[in-house]
Design a protein around this motif. Sequence first.
Motif, PDB file in Angstrom:
ATOM      1  N   LEU A   1      92.703  68.321  16.853  1.00 31.26           N
ATOM      2  CA  LEU A   1      92.192  67.011  17.272  1.00 31.26           C
ATOM      3  C   LEU A   1      92.446  66.744  18.751  1.00 31.26           C
ATOM      4  O   LEU A   1      91.586  66.201  19.431  1.00 31.26           O
ATOM      5  CB  LEU A   1      92.796  65.898  16.413  1.00 31.26           C
ATOM      6  CG  LEU A   1      92.263  65.831  14.989  1.00 31.26           C
ATOM      7  CD1 LEU A   1      93.059  64.825  14.166  1.00 31.26           C
ATOM      8  CD2 LEU A   1      90.784  65.487  14.977  1.00 31.26           C
ATOM      9  N   THR A   2      93.611  67.118  19.260  1.00 33.28           N
ATOM     10  CA  THR A   2      93.880  66.875  20.674  1.00 33.28           C
ATOM     11  C   THR A   2      93.012  67.758  21.559  1.00 33.28           C
ATOM     12  O   THR A   2      92.664  67.372  22.673  1.00 33.28           O
ATOM     13  CB  THR A   2      95.362  67.084  21.023  1.00 33.28           C
ATOM     14  OG1 THR A   2      95.773  68.389  20.639  1.00 33.28           O
ATOM     15  CG2 THR A   2      96.232  66.034  20.360  1.00 33.28           C
ATOM     16  N   THR A   3      92.624  68.908  21.062  1.00 35.64           N
ATOM     17  CA  THR A   3      91.759  69.808  21.828  1.00 35.64           C
ATOM     18  C   THR A   3      90.305  69.371  21.772  1.00 35.64           C
ATOM     19  O   THR A   3      89.592  69.419  22.775  1.00 35.64           O
ATOM     20  CB  THR A   3      91.878  71.252  21.288  1.00 35.64           C
ATOM     21  OG1 THR A   3      93.240  71.655  21.369  1.00 35.64           O
ATOM     22  CG2 THR A   3      91.032  72.212  22.079  1.00 35.64           C
ATOM     23  N   ASN A   4      89.855  68.924  20.593  1.00 38.09           N
ATOM     24  CA  ASN A   4      88.448  68.576  20.400  1.00 38.09           C
ATOM     25  C   ASN A   4      88.140  67.095  20.607  1.00 38.09           C
ATOM     26  O   ASN A   4      86.976  66.728  20.711  1.00 38.09           O
ATOM     27  CB  ASN A   4      87.993  69.003  19.002  1.00 38.09           C
ATOM     28  CG  ASN A   4      87.966  70.503  18.884  1.00 38.09           C
ATOM     29  OD1 ASN A   4      87.192  71.165  19.561  1.00 38.09           O
ATOM     30  ND2 ASN A   4      88.832  71.052  18.054  1.00 38.09           N
ATOM     31  N   GLY A   5      89.149  66.267  20.622  1.00 39.72           N
ATOM     32  CA  GLY A   5      88.940  64.835  20.838  1.00 39.72           C
ATOM     33  C   GLY A   5      88.766  64.043  19.559  1.00 39.72           C
ATOM     34  O   GLY A   5      89.425  63.061  19.344  1.00 39.72           O
ATOM     35  N   ASP A   6      87.880  64.470  18.690  1.00 38.84           N
ATOM     36  CA  ASP A   6      87.694  63.821  17.396  1.00 38.84           C
ATOM     37  C   ASP A   6      86.955  64.763  16.474  1.00 38.84           C
ATOM     38  O   ASP A   6      86.347  65.732  16.922  1.00 38.84           O
ATOM     39  CB  ASP A   6      86.949  62.491  17.537  1.00 38.84           C
ATOM     40  CG  ASP A   6      85.500  62.663  17.976  1.00 38.84           C
ATOM     41  OD1 ASP A   6      85.158  63.728  18.518  1.00 38.84           O
ATOM     42  OD2 ASP A   6      84.711  61.729  17.767  1.00 38.84           O
ATOM     43  N   ALA A   7      87.037  64.491  15.185  1.00 40.94           N
ATOM     44  CA  ALA A   7      86.353  65.336  14.205  1.00 40.94           C
ATOM     45  C   ALA A   7      86.371  64.665  12.841  1.00 40.94           C
ATOM     46  O   ALA A   7      87.235  63.838  12.550  1.00 40.94           O
ATOM     47  CB  ALA A   7      87.034  66.700  14.102  1.00 40.94           C
TER      48      ALA A   7
ATOM     49  N   ASP B   1      84.350  57.719   9.945  1.00 40.62           N
ATOM     50  CA  ASP B   1      84.679  58.968   9.239  1.00 40.62           C
ATOM     51  C   ASP B   1      85.261  60.012  10.203  1.00 40.62           C
ATOM     52  O   ASP B   1      85.502  61.148   9.829  1.00 40.62           O
ATOM     53  CB  ASP B   1      83.458  59.540   8.526  1.00 40.62           C
ATOM     54  CG  ASP B   1      82.370  59.996   9.488  1.00 40.62           C
ATOM     55  OD1 ASP B   1      82.371  59.560  10.655  1.00 40.62           O
ATOM     56  OD2 ASP B   1      81.523  60.807   9.059  1.00 40.62           O
ATOM     57  N   ARG B   2      85.507  59.604  11.457  1.00 39.04           N
ATOM     58  CA  ARG B   2      86.045  60.527  12.467  1.00 39.04           C
ATOM     59  C   ARG B   2      87.516  60.230  12.725  1.00 39.04           C
ATOM     60  O   ARG B   2      87.928  59.066  12.799  1.00 39.04           O
ATOM     61  CB  ARG B   2      85.252  60.419  13.767  1.00 39.04           C
ATOM     62  CG  ARG B   2      83.764  60.715  13.535  1.00 39.04           C
ATOM     63  CD  ARG B   2      83.023  60.968  14.788  1.00 39.04           C
ATOM     64  NE  ARG B   2      83.311  62.245  15.398  1.00 39.04           N
ATOM     65  CZ  ARG B   2      82.831  63.423  14.990  1.00 39.04           C
ATOM     66  NH1 ARG B   2      82.058  63.470  13.922  1.00 39.04           N
ATOM     67  NH2 ARG B   2      83.123  64.528  15.619  1.00 39.04           N
TER      68      ARG B   2
END
Length: 75
Positions: A30-36, A70-71
């Motif tokens: 999550l910290t690498t992609n920002g959100d998911a 939902d993220r």
Amino acid sequence: MFETETASAAAPALPRELQSPRAKLVYLFLTTNGDATVSEMGESLGMKKLSLYSILKTLRSEGLVDCDGDRYVPN
């Protein structure tokens, strides 16, 4: 010639309260992609949704992750 970053410079610091390797993996994702979404994390990390929901619940209770619809996003 290519310059490479060291692992410590490229990876965000992990909170000390994270003991589980899977929780660390989800947090780093999550910290690498920002959100998911849970589905995106499951596909990318090869984890079952049930496991992810449990990990995300723990991360949310520790104030490390928040949910926006939902993220999931890191705090």
